[in-house]
Design an enzyme around this catalytic site. Structure first.
Site, short mmCIF file in Angstrom:
data_model
loop_
_atom_site.label_atom_id
_atom_site.label_comp_id
_atom_site.label_asym_id
_atom_site.label_seq_id
_atom_site.Cartn_x
_atom_site.Cartn_y
_atom_site.Cartn_z
N LYS A 68 1.19 -5.12 2.42
CA LYS A 68 0.65 -5.32 3.75
C LYS A 68 0.70 -4.03 4.58
O LYS A 68 -0.17 -3.78 5.41
CB LYS A 68 1.41 -6.43 4.48
CG LYS A 68 1.13 -7.83 3.93
CD LYS A 68 1.91 -8.88 4.68
CE LYS A 68 1.63 -10.27 4.13
NZ LYS A 68 0.24 -10.69 4.30
N LYS A 152 -4.75 -12.22 -5.28
CA LYS A 152 -4.52 -13.65 -5.08
C LYS A 152 -5.51 -14.21 -4.07
O LYS A 152 -6.01 -13.50 -3.20
CB LYS A 152 -3.08 -13.91 -4.63
CG LYS A 152 -2.78 -13.50 -3.20
CD LYS A 152 -1.41 -13.99 -2.76
CE LYS A 152 -1.15 -13.67 -1.29
NZ LYS A 152 0.11 -14.23 -0.80
N LYS A 155 -6.36 -16.61 2.64
CA LYS A 155 -7.22 -16.86 3.80
C LYS A 155 -7.44 -15.60 4.62
O LYS A 155 -8.34 -15.55 5.47
CB LYS A 155 -6.61 -17.96 4.68
CG LYS A 155 -5.26 -17.64 5.28
CD LYS A 155 -4.75 -18.79 6.12
CE LYS A 155 -3.40 -18.49 6.76
NZ LYS A 155 -2.33 -18.34 5.77
#
Length: 295
Positions: A68, A152, A155
């Site tokens: 991230k 993966k 959303k």
């Protein structure tokens, strides 16, 4: 939920939408305790205590933190991104959970929770915290992107075609599955190294039909990819569309959804306080004044 500060209206909307999705998917508020984490202050209280038993190196090794943060300068990375796994550990340890079902991407965070619990137990006593055990599903533990099998399904992916949302209509689901990445090899087989995209669809089919990847491959061994995708889309629609319709119904009754969350928070706070009382005694802190009750 790890997020930046986006404003109260958006936060309220997203929080309620998350609850609507869980309720529509089958969470029974009578059997399960559904609540908003921020309504139970014991979570953040315990997190602060656990920071003293968490080594900085443990956090820097978290795969999701590195992913991230990306190429962002470390000096400009928010502390919340680094310390979030400690809050996750507190979420678990404050209820003395023994087993936690997670996806493959959260296995490392569960191991960290165990590590933190053991570190704290070494300081305060072996029975203060309950080190949780990881429960990993045999299939569906890690569903990959429909557009890129190396990532993966998420959303937060900017590519809408990479995932199936619970709010997708049957037409949208069919379109996404038809366009899902595969390969040029004939038949349906399972090989994560040689056929990652097809193997991802096989995993998805196996999870939805409560069977194994091997059984799916036997059934569709000589099938055309288009036929397999059509059957997968039909299976997805049969399970996702009832959830979508229930979400539409629940959105029309936001007062009931909020009531479920408030009642869940009261129950969760009682359970969390039963854990925090003994922890405060061994640590040496005192009960927050707002938790005192009048005689």
């Amino acid at each position: 939920m790890l997020r930046s500060l986006v404003g109260s209206e958006m936060c309220i909307r997203d929080r309620r939408e998350c609850a609507v999705g869980l309720l529509a998917a089958g969470i029974d508020p009578v059997r399960s305790t559904l609540f908003v984490q921020s309504q139970v202050p014991q979570h953040s209280e315990l997190m602060w205590m656990l920071t003293n038993h968490t080594q900085l190196g443990w956090l820097h090794r978290m795969t999701q933190f590195k992913a991230k943060r990306g190429t962002q300068d470390q000096d400009h990375t928010g502390v919340g991104l680094l310390s979030y796994p400690i809050l996750q550990a507190a979420d678990i340890l404050v209820y003395r959970a023994t087993h936690v079902p997670v996806g493959e991407d959260q296995r490392q965070h569960l191991e960290l929770a165990r590590q933190i619990a053991n570190s704290a137990n070494h300081r305060y006593g072996s029975d203060v915290f309950m080190p949780p055990q990881t429960m990993l599903a045999e299939s569906g533990a890690r569903v990959m992107s429909l557009a890129d099998p190396s990532s993966k399904m998420s959303k937060s992916d900017p590519k809408e075609a990479s995932r199936v949302n619970m709010v997708d209509t049957p037409e949208v689901i069919l379109k996404k599955i038809k366009k899902a990445k595969t390969d040029s090899l004939p038949g349906i087989s399972y090989d994560l190294a040689a056929r990652p995209a097809v193997s991802n669809l096989v995993d998805l089919f196996a999870c939805l039909s409560d069977t194994t990847a091997e059984a799916v491959c036997r059934q569709y061994r000589d099938a055309r990819m288009g036929d397999f995708k059509s059957d997968l889309a039909e299976l997805l629609i049969s399970q996702v569309d009832p959830v979508r319709q229930e979400m539409t119904r629940l959105r029309a009754d936001p007062e009931w959804v909020d009531q479920v969350l408030d009642q869940g928070a009261m129950k969760a706070a009682e359970l969390a306080e039963a854990t925090m009382g003994p922890i405060r005694e061994v640590v040496g802190t005192r009960t927050p004044c707002l938790l005192y009750t009048s005689p």
